[in-house]
Motif scaffolding. Structure first.
Motif, PDB file in Angstrom:
ATOM      1  N   GLU A 165       0.821  -1.209   0.000  1.00 16.78           N
ATOM      2  CA  GLU A 165       0.000   0.000   0.000  1.00 16.78           C
ATOM      3  C   GLU A 165       0.858   1.264   0.000  1.00 16.78           C
ATOM      4  OE1 GLU A 165      -4.248   0.687   2.232  1.00 16.78           O
ATOM      5  OE2 GLU A 165      -2.517   0.134   3.417  1.00 16.78           O
ATOM      6  N   GLU A 166       2.011   1.191   0.645  1.00 11.26           N
ATOM      7  CA  GLU A 166       2.892   2.359   0.735  1.00 11.26           C
ATOM      8  C   GLU A 166       4.148   2.189  -0.101  1.00 11.26           C
ATOM      9  OE1 GLU A 166       3.406   3.239   4.888  1.00 11.26           O
ATOM     10  OE2 GLU A 166       1.274   2.931   5.238  1.00 11.26           O
ATOM     11  N   GLY A 167       4.078   1.363  -1.140  1.00 12.26           N
ATOM     12  CA  GLY A 167       5.211   1.147  -2.026  1.00 12.26           C
ATOM     13  C   GLY A 167       5.686  -0.295  -2.004  1.00 12.26           C
ATOM     14  N   GLU A 168       6.561  -0.612  -2.949  1.00 16.24           N
ATOM     15  CA  GLU A 168       7.102  -1.963  -3.026  1.00 16.24           C
ATOM     16  C   GLU A 168       7.969  -2.277  -1.817  1.00 16.24           C
ATOM     17  OE1 GLU A 168       7.582  -3.288  -7.668  1.00 16.24           O
ATOM     18  OE2 GLU A 168       9.357  -2.655  -6.579  1.00 16.24           O
ATOM     19  N   PHE A 169       7.918  -3.539  -1.388  1.00 15.22           N
ATOM     20  CA  PHE A 169       8.811  -3.970  -0.318  1.00 15.22           C
ATOM     21  C   PHE A 169       9.229  -5.412  -0.557  1.00 15.22           C
ATOM     22  CE2 PHE A 169       4.621  -5.127   1.153  1.00 15.22           C
ATOM     23  CZ  PHE A 169       4.775  -6.306   1.865  1.00 15.22           C
ATOM     24  N   GLY A 170      10.441  -5.722  -0.105  1.00 15.54           N
ATOM     25  CA  GLY A 170      10.978  -7.060  -0.287  1.00 15.54           C
ATOM     26  C   GLY A 170      10.924  -7.853   0.998  1.00 15.54           C
ATOM     27  N   VAL A 171      10.804  -9.190   0.832  1.00 16.79           N
ATOM     28  CA  VAL A 171      10.763 -10.090   1.974  1.00 16.79           C
ATOM     29  C   VAL A 171      11.785 -11.197   1.746  1.00 16.79           C
ATOM     30  CG1 VAL A 171       9.346 -11.725   3.283  1.00 16.79           C
ATOM     31  CG2 VAL A 171       8.316  -9.633   2.392  1.00 16.79           C
ATOM     32  N   LEU A 172      12.603 -11.437   2.763  1.00 14.97           N
ATOM     33  CA  LEU A 172      13.548 -12.552   2.779  1.00 14.97           C
ATOM     34  C   LEU A 172      13.160 -13.474   3.922  1.00 14.97           C
ATOM     35  CD1 LEU A 172      16.801 -10.412   2.503  1.00 14.97           C
ATOM     36  CD2 LEU A 172      15.803 -11.768   0.668  1.00 14.97           C
ATOM     37  N   ALA A 173      13.756 -14.660   3.964  1.00 12.73           N
ATOM     38  CA  ALA A 173      13.551 -15.563   5.099  1.00 12.73           C
ATOM     39  C   ALA A 173      13.932 -14.821   6.378  1.00 12.73           C
ATOM     40  CB  ALA A 173      14.398 -16.815   4.927  1.00 12.73           C
ATOM     41  N   GLU A 174      13.279 -15.164   7.473  1.00  7.55           N
ATOM     42  CA  GLU A 174      13.504 -14.549   8.793  1.00  7.55           C
ATOM     43  C   GLU A 174      12.962 -13.119   8.890  1.00  7.55           C
ATOM     44  OE1 GLU A 174      14.588 -16.652  11.114  1.00  7.55           O
ATOM     45  OE2 GLU A 174      14.951 -18.138   9.562  1.00  7.55           O
ATOM     46  N   HIS A 175      12.113 -12.719   7.949  1.00  9.06           N
ATOM     47  CA  HIS A 175      11.503 -11.380   8.003  1.00  9.06           C
ATOM     48  C   HIS A 175      10.597 -11.297   9.233  1.00  9.06           C
ATOM     49  CE1 HIS A 175       9.198  -7.840   6.783  1.00  9.06           C
ATOM     50  NE2 HIS A 175      10.058  -7.648   5.807  1.00  9.06           N
ATOM     51  N   SER A 176      10.513 -10.127   9.817  1.00  8.94           N
ATOM     52  CA  SER A 176       9.613  -9.975  10.956  1.00  8.94           C
ATOM     53  C   SER A 176       8.166 -10.100  10.485  1.00  8.94           C
ATOM     54  CB  SER A 176       9.845  -8.626  11.649  1.00  8.94           C
ATOM     55  OG  SER A 176       9.680  -7.578  10.731  1.00  8.94           O
ATOM     56  N   SER A 177       7.309 -10.525  11.380  1.00 15.40           N
ATOM     57  CA  SER A 177       5.906 -10.778  11.033  1.00 15.40           C
ATOM     58  C   SER A 177       5.170  -9.491  10.726  1.00 15.40           C
ATOM     59  CB  SER A 177       5.207 -11.492  12.196  1.00 15.40           C
ATOM     60  OG  SER A 177       5.821 -12.731  12.420  1.00 15.40           O
ATOM     61  N   VAL A 221      -4.042  -9.069   0.178  1.00 13.97           N
ATOM     62  CA  VAL A 221      -3.446  -8.917   1.503  1.00 13.97           C
ATOM     63  C   VAL A 221      -2.329  -9.952   1.621  1.00 13.97           C
ATOM     64  CG1 VAL A 221      -5.079 -10.501   2.647  1.00 13.97           C
ATOM     65  CG2 VAL A 221      -3.972  -8.704   3.976  1.00 13.97           C
ATOM     66  N   VAL A 222      -1.284  -9.604   2.378  1.00 18.76           N
ATOM     67  CA  VAL A 222      -0.182 -10.535   2.593  1.00 18.76           C
ATOM     68  C   VAL A 222       0.051 -10.712   4.087  1.00 18.76           C
ATOM     69  CG1 VAL A 222       1.600  -8.736   2.429  1.00 18.76           C
ATOM     70  CG2 VAL A 222       2.227 -11.116   2.037  1.00 18.76           C
ATOM     71  N   GLN A 223       0.338 -11.958   4.460  1.00 12.35           N
ATOM     72  CA  GLN A 223       0.724 -12.272   5.833  1.00 12.35           C
ATOM     73  C   GLN A 223       2.137 -12.843   5.772  1.00 12.35           C
ATOM     74  OE1 GLN A 223      -1.872 -14.975   7.934  1.00 12.35           O
ATOM     75  NE2 GLN A 223      -0.345 -15.385   9.500  1.00 12.35           N
ATOM     76  N   VAL A 224       3.050 -12.187   6.480  1.00 13.27           N
ATOM     77  CA  VAL A 224       4.459 -12.582   6.487  1.00 13.27           C
ATOM     78  C   VAL A 224       4.828 -13.037   7.894  1.00 13.27           C
ATOM     79  CG1 VAL A 224       6.833 -11.755   6.198  1.00 13.27           C
ATOM     80  CG2 VAL A 224       5.021 -10.869   4.716  1.00 13.27           C
ATOM     81  N   ASP A 225       5.545 -14.176   7.981  1.00 11.10           N
ATOM     82  CA  ASP A 225       6.222 -14.492   9.230  1.00 11.10           C
ATOM     83  C   ASP A 225       7.636 -14.938   8.888  1.00 11.10           C
ATOM     84  OD1 ASP A 225       6.283 -17.300   8.778  1.00 11.10           O
ATOM     85  OD2 ASP A 225       4.327 -17.554   9.710  1.00 11.10           O
ATOM     86  N   GLU A 226       8.368 -15.458   9.853  1.00 13.94           N
ATOM     87  CA  GLU A 226       9.791 -15.718   9.632  1.00 13.94           C
ATOM     88  C   GLU A 226      10.068 -16.789   8.577  1.00 13.94           C
ATOM     89  OE1 GLU A 226      11.374 -16.470  13.504  1.00 13.94           O
ATOM     90  OE2 GLU A 226      11.065 -14.400  14.141  1.00 13.94           O
ATOM     91  N   LYS A 227       9.127 -17.695   8.348  1.00 13.12           N
ATOM     92  CA  LYS A 227       9.366 -18.810   7.438  1.00 13.12           C
ATOM     93  C   LYS A 227       8.428 -18.845   6.236  1.00 13.12           C
ATOM     94  CE  LYS A 227      12.566 -21.003   9.762  1.00 13.12           C
ATOM     95  NZ  LYS A 227      13.918 -20.754   9.321  1.00 13.12           N
ATOM     96  N   LYS A 228       7.347 -18.058   6.271  1.00 16.11           N
ATOM     97  CA  LYS A 228       6.301 -18.233   5.263  1.00 16.11           C
ATOM     98  C   LYS A 228       5.673 -16.907   4.870  1.00 16.11           C
ATOM     99  CE  LYS A 228       2.579 -21.499   4.472  1.00 16.11           C
ATOM    100  NZ  LYS A 228       1.775 -22.563   5.056  1.00 16.11           N
ATOM    101  N   VAL A 229       5.329 -16.794   3.584  1.00 10.86           N
ATOM    102  CA  VAL A 229       4.596 -15.639   3.077  1.00 10.86           C
ATOM    103  C   VAL A 229       3.328 -16.179   2.413  1.00 10.86           C
ATOM    104  CG1 VAL A 229       4.626 -13.688   1.467  1.00 10.86           C
ATOM    105  CG2 VAL A 229       6.720 -14.329   2.682  1.00 10.86           C
ATOM    106  N   ILE A 230       2.175 -15.716   2.882  1.00 10.61           N
ATOM    107  CA  ILE A 230       0.899 -16.118   2.288  1.00 10.61           C
ATOM    108  C   ILE A 230       0.247 -14.874   1.700  1.00 10.61           C
ATOM    109  CG2 ILE A 230      -1.377 -17.127   2.668  1.00 10.61           C
ATOM    110  CD1 ILE A 230      -0.155 -18.586   5.100  1.00 10.61           C
ATOM    111  N   VAL A 231      -0.022 -14.917   0.393  1.00 11.20           N
ATOM    112  CA  VAL A 231      -0.626 -13.794  -0.313  1.00 11.20           C
ATOM    113  C   VAL A 231      -2.016 -14.224  -0.762  1.00 11.20           C
ATOM    114  CG1 VAL A 231      -0.383 -12.190  -2.232  1.00 11.20           C
ATOM    115  CG2 VAL A 231       1.665 -13.100  -1.134  1.00 11.20           C
TER     116      VAL A 231
END
Length: 130
Positions: A28-40, A68-78
């Motif tokens: 919503e506020e611009g592109e962002f990247g996610v790697l493993a161990e990303h904060s939730s 909507v996206v849900q991010v945790d340290e091991k998984k990204v669900i879009v």
């Protein structure tokens, strides 16, 4: 490099389910990247392109209209309302994917200025694939 599990789901089924090195999302506020161990986090996604960097370093692009996206340290669900993967095993499959993507863009163009940039990316992706 650590991997993360990525699932991209629409009301019509799974668009992507696998491992990735990284994923870039149209937040919503611009592109962002996610790697493993990303904060939730949980956040809304706008119309745009999800770029998935796979284990072989190739990048797969998936056009979405919103979700909507849900991010945790091991998984990204879009979870998205509409999505088109820009991929194919043949020129005709790629051409169909590009056509489907253009239809999705048309359906959301009126209410989103970011679509101009997405359309330009789609055209350049089409040129590199064909």
């Amino acid at each position: 490099m650590d991997k993360l599990k990525l699932e991209i789901l629409t009301p019509n089924g799974v668009i992507y389910n696998g491992e990735a090195l990284s994923v870039t999302l149209p937040g919503e506020e611009g592109e962002f990247g996610v790697l493993a161990e990303h904060s939730s986090l949980i956040t809304l996604l706008e119309a745009g392109v999800i770029d998935i960097e796979k284990e072989d370093k190739s990048v797969e692009s998936i056009l979405i209209n919103w979700g909507v996206v849900q991010v945790d340290e091991k998984k990204v669900i879009v979870l998205v309302e509409g999505a088109v993967a820009i991929r194919g095993d043949s020129e005709s499959a790629v051409a169909k994917a590009i056509n489907d993507a253009k239809e999705l863009i048309e359906s959301i163009k009126d209410n989103n200025p970011a679509i101009v940039a997405v359309t330009a990316r789609l055209e350049s992706a089409a040129q590199s694939l064909l």
